[in-house]
Design a protein around this motif. Structure first.
Motif, PDB file in Angstrom:
ATOM      1  N   GLN A 118      93.476  13.314 149.129  1.00  0.00           N
ATOM      2  CA  GLN A 118      93.910  14.690 149.323  1.00  0.00           C
ATOM      3  C   GLN A 118      93.357  15.601 148.234  1.00  0.00           C
ATOM      4  N   LEU A 119      93.327  15.107 147.009  1.00  0.00           N
ATOM      5  CA  LEU A 119      92.722  15.847 145.905  1.00  0.00           C
ATOM      6  C   LEU A 119      91.267  15.399 145.799  1.00  0.00           C
ATOM      7  N   GLY A 120      90.387  16.185 146.407  1.00  0.00           N
ATOM      8  CA  GLY A 120      88.982  15.811 146.450  1.00  0.00           C
ATOM      9  C   GLY A 120      88.269  16.073 145.138  1.00  0.00           C
ATOM     10  N   THR A 121      87.123  15.420 144.966  1.00  0.00           N
ATOM     11  CA  THR A 121      86.301  15.620 143.773  1.00  0.00           C
ATOM     12  C   THR A 121      84.883  15.973 144.191  1.00  0.00           C
ATOM     13  N   ILE A 122      84.225  16.753 143.369  1.00  0.00           N
ATOM     14  CA  ILE A 122      82.834  17.118 143.613  1.00  0.00           C
ATOM     15  C   ILE A 122      82.107  17.143 142.276  1.00  0.00           C
ATOM     16  N   GLN A 123      80.917  16.583 142.255  1.00  0.00           N
ATOM     17  CA  GLN A 123      80.171  16.443 141.016  1.00  0.00           C
ATOM     18  C   GLN A 123      79.555  17.768 140.572  1.00  0.00           C
ATOM     19  N   ARG A 124      79.321  17.867 139.310  1.00  0.00           N
ATOM     20  CA  ARG A 124      78.765  19.079 138.696  1.00  0.00           C
ATOM     21  C   ARG A 124      77.437  19.484 139.344  1.00  0.00           C
ATOM     22  N   SER A 125      76.610  18.478 139.673  1.00  0.00           N
ATOM     23  CA  SER A 125      75.291  18.764 140.234  1.00  0.00           C
ATOM     24  C   SER A 125      75.347  19.435 141.601  1.00  0.00           C
ATOM     25  N   LEU A 126      76.497  19.353 142.265  1.00  0.00           N
ATOM     26  CA  LEU A 126      76.649  19.936 143.606  1.00  0.00           C
ATOM     27  C   LEU A 126      77.314  21.306 143.597  1.00  0.00           C
ATOM     28  N   ILE A 127      77.794  21.727 142.420  1.00  0.00           N
ATOM     29  CA  ILE A 127      78.511  23.002 142.314  1.00  0.00           C
ATOM     30  C   ILE A 127      77.537  24.142 142.021  1.00  0.00           C
ATOM     31  N   GLU A 128      77.908  25.340 142.467  1.00  0.00           N
ATOM     32  CA  GLU A 128      77.069  26.516 142.254  1.00  0.00           C
ATOM     33  C   GLU A 128      76.846  26.787 140.763  1.00  0.00           C
ATOM     34  N   PRO A 129      75.649  27.257 140.401  1.00  0.00           N
ATOM     35  CA  PRO A 129      75.301  27.528 138.985  1.00  0.00           C
ATOM     36  C   PRO A 129      76.256  28.477 138.285  1.00  0.00           C
ATOM     37  N   GLU A 130      76.762  29.484 139.009  1.00  0.00           N
ATOM     38  CA  GLU A 130      77.643  30.464 138.366  1.00  0.00           C
ATOM     39  C   GLU A 130      78.972  29.858 137.930  1.00  0.00           C
ATOM     40  N   ILE A 131      79.350  28.734 138.511  1.00  0.00           N
ATOM     41  CA  ILE A 131      80.595  28.065 138.130  1.00  0.00           C
ATOM     42  C   ILE A 131      80.357  27.137 136.941  1.00  0.00           C
ATOM     43  N   ILE A 132      79.326  26.331 137.005  1.00  0.00           N
ATOM     44  CA  ILE A 132      79.085  25.353 135.937  1.00  0.00           C
ATOM     45  C   ILE A 132      78.578  25.999 134.654  1.00  0.00           C
ATOM     46  N   SER A 133      78.130  27.254 134.737  1.00  0.00           N
ATOM     47  CA  SER A 133      77.626  27.921 133.533  1.00  0.00           C
ATOM     48  C   SER A 133      78.723  28.224 132.523  1.00  0.00           C
ATOM     49  N   SER A 134      79.994  28.220 133.010  1.00  0.00           N
ATOM     50  CA  SER A 134      81.103  28.580 132.133  1.00  0.00           C
ATOM     51  C   SER A 134      81.925  27.380 131.665  1.00  0.00           C
ATOM     52  N   THR A 135      81.479  26.172 131.989  1.00  0.00           N
ATOM     53  CA  THR A 135      82.255  24.987 131.610  1.00  0.00           C
ATOM     54  C   THR A 135      81.338  23.785 131.426  1.00  0.00           C
ATOM     55  N   GLU A 136      81.817  22.809 130.668  1.00  0.00           N
ATOM     56  CA  GLU A 136      81.058  21.586 130.427  1.00  0.00           C
ATOM     57  C   GLU A 136      81.576  20.425 131.278  1.00  0.00           C
ATOM     58  N   GLU A 137      82.496  20.693 132.179  1.00  0.00           N
ATOM     59  CA  GLU A 137      83.065  19.639 133.027  1.00  0.00           C
ATOM     60  C   GLU A 137      81.978  18.977 133.879  1.00  0.00           C
ATOM     61  N   THR A 138      82.094  17.678 134.061  1.00  0.00           N
ATOM     62  CA  THR A 138      81.132  16.947 134.893  1.00  0.00           C
ATOM     63  C   THR A 138      81.665  16.683 136.301  1.00  0.00           C
ATOM     64  N   GLU A 139      82.963  16.875 136.497  1.00  0.00           N
ATOM     65  CA  GLU A 139      83.593  16.641 137.787  1.00  0.00           C
ATOM     66  C   GLU A 139      84.655  17.694 138.036  1.00  0.00           C
ATOM     67  N   PHE A 140      84.713  18.183 139.267  1.00  0.00           N
ATOM     68  CA  PHE A 140      85.669  19.235 139.607  1.00  0.00           C
ATOM     69  C   PHE A 140      86.564  18.757 140.753  1.00  0.00           C
ATOM     70  N   PHE A 141      87.741  19.362 140.872  1.00  0.00           N
ATOM     71  CA  PHE A 141      88.743  18.952 141.848  1.00  0.00           C
ATOM     72  C   PHE A 141      89.041  20.105 142.815  1.00  0.00           C
ATOM     73  N   TYR A 142      89.420  19.734 144.035  1.00  0.00           N
ATOM     74  CA  TYR A 142      89.796  20.737 145.030  1.00  0.00           C
ATOM     75  C   TYR A 142      90.804  20.126 145.991  1.00  0.00           C
ATOM     76  N   ASN A 143      91.576  20.992 146.630  1.00  0.00           N
ATOM     77  CA  ASN A 143      92.555  20.538 147.626  1.00  0.00           C
ATOM     78  C   ASN A 143      91.849  20.436 148.965  1.00  0.00           C
ATOM     79  N   ARG A 144      91.755  19.214 149.510  1.00  0.00           N
ATOM     80  CA  ARG A 144      91.008  19.004 150.754  1.00  0.00           C
ATOM     81  C   ARG A 144      91.687  19.650 151.955  1.00  0.00           C
ATOM     82  N   GLY A 145      92.995  19.626 151.986  1.00  0.00           N
ATOM     83  CA  GLY A 145      93.719  20.157 153.130  1.00  0.00           C
ATOM     84  C   GLY A 145      93.807  19.131 154.246  1.00  0.00           C
ATOM     85  N   LEU A 146      94.535  19.500 155.320  1.00  0.00           N
ATOM     86  CA  LEU A 146      94.722  18.589 156.439  1.00  0.00           C
ATOM     87  C   LEU A 146      94.331  19.238 157.756  1.00  0.00           C
TER      88      LEU A 146
END
Length: 278
Positions: A250-278
């Motif tokens: 339910q709590l999905g993950t997406i790697q840094r390499s797949l995220i838009e540049p404008e998001i990763i430019s402000s953080t050093e995180e390598t993995e991000f989380f999102y609510n997948r929904g049903l």
């Protein structure tokens, strides 16, 4: 990060964990819990400590988690009306409000599904198909066709997430931006789960009955097949709901390499989380 998402981050690491929790969350009695009971449960969870696994050993706190997960929207934190709570989940979902574009797509989906559902029967009667293997193929077609429709329905209903994206969080639960890539991943994962759930419930009974109709019992009791099909559909669907809900976290993950540049430019995180929904 909402309490429900914190729970899935801790307790949703394996299919077995997720399946065990979904069996509890889908308890029909949770539909009848009042707003006051839900708010009390949420308050209790806020004071239950950071170790969620340990807190589940307490029966009262475990019940509070069940009620929270079944009744509270993890994105907004709002209490979901009884009829729309997870234990009341139905395979046919009708949205309350739709943009005109989604209404058009939905109408097209209904016409598409009605045409394709009737197509196998038309071929069998019109062409007088005699081959057992071809008859089995045609009888099994409604399963994949229904699965395709269900996946398409999810894509239509959540088209705004495909276009605008969804919120993504860092490891501490802080929202770092809105990602279209995460939105696409979440919607596709949910569409796949829905297709497997409904497609399996439709396909397996048709295949079983195809062989059962040749047996002596079926010939002596022709009405038995209709009743048996209904029982199998309900039973398989009842099993597939927790299985498909548990299949993808339910709590999905997406790697840094797949995220838009404008998001990763402000953080050093390598993995991000999102609510997948049903």
């Amino acid at each position: 990060m909402d309490l429900n998402l914190q729970f899935w981050k801790s307790e949703g690491k394996t299919f077995t964990q997720r399946f065990r929790h979904w069996i509890d969350i889908l308890d029909p009695l949770l539909i009848f819990k009042s707003r006051k009971e839900i708010e009390t449960s949420r308050t209790l969870l806020l004071t239950s400590g950071p170790d969620i696994t340990k807190s589940l050993q307490n029966k009262k706190i475990k019940e509070a988690w069940k009620l929270s997960l079944a009744s509270v929207n993890p994105v907004s934190g709002d209490i979901v009306p009884s009829v729309f709570r997870l234990p009341a989940f139905l395979p046919i979902i009708a949205p309350l409000e739709l943009p005109y574009k989604q209404m058009l797509f939905s109408a097209g989906a209904v016409l598409y599904s009605a045409s394709l559902a009737a197509f196998p029967h038309y071929i069998m009667t019109r062409c007088q198909v005699q081959s057992p293997s071809m008859q089995l193929f045609l009888k099994a077609m409604p399963g994949p066709l229904t699965a395709t429709l269900c996946a398409f329905n999810v894509l239509v209903m959540r088209a705004s997430e495909l276009e605008s994206g969804i919120e993504v969080m860092d490891s501490k639960g802080n929202i770092v931006g809105v990602s279209q890539k995460a939105g696409e991943k979440a919607v596709i994962e949910t569409a796949l789960c829905r297709a497997v759930m409904i497609g399996t419930a439709v396909c397996i009974p048709d295949i079983v009955l195809h062989y059962l109709k040749r047996t002596y019992v079926s010939l002596q009791h022709p009405r038995l097949c209709g009743s048996l099909r209904s029982v199998m559909v309900v039973s398989i669907l009842g099993l597939m709901v927790p299985i498909t809900f548990s299949w993808i976290p339910q709590l999905g993950t997406i790697q840094r390499s797949l995220i838009e540049p404008e998001i990763i430019s402000s953080t050093e995180e390598t993995e991000f989380f999102y609510n997948r929904g049903l």
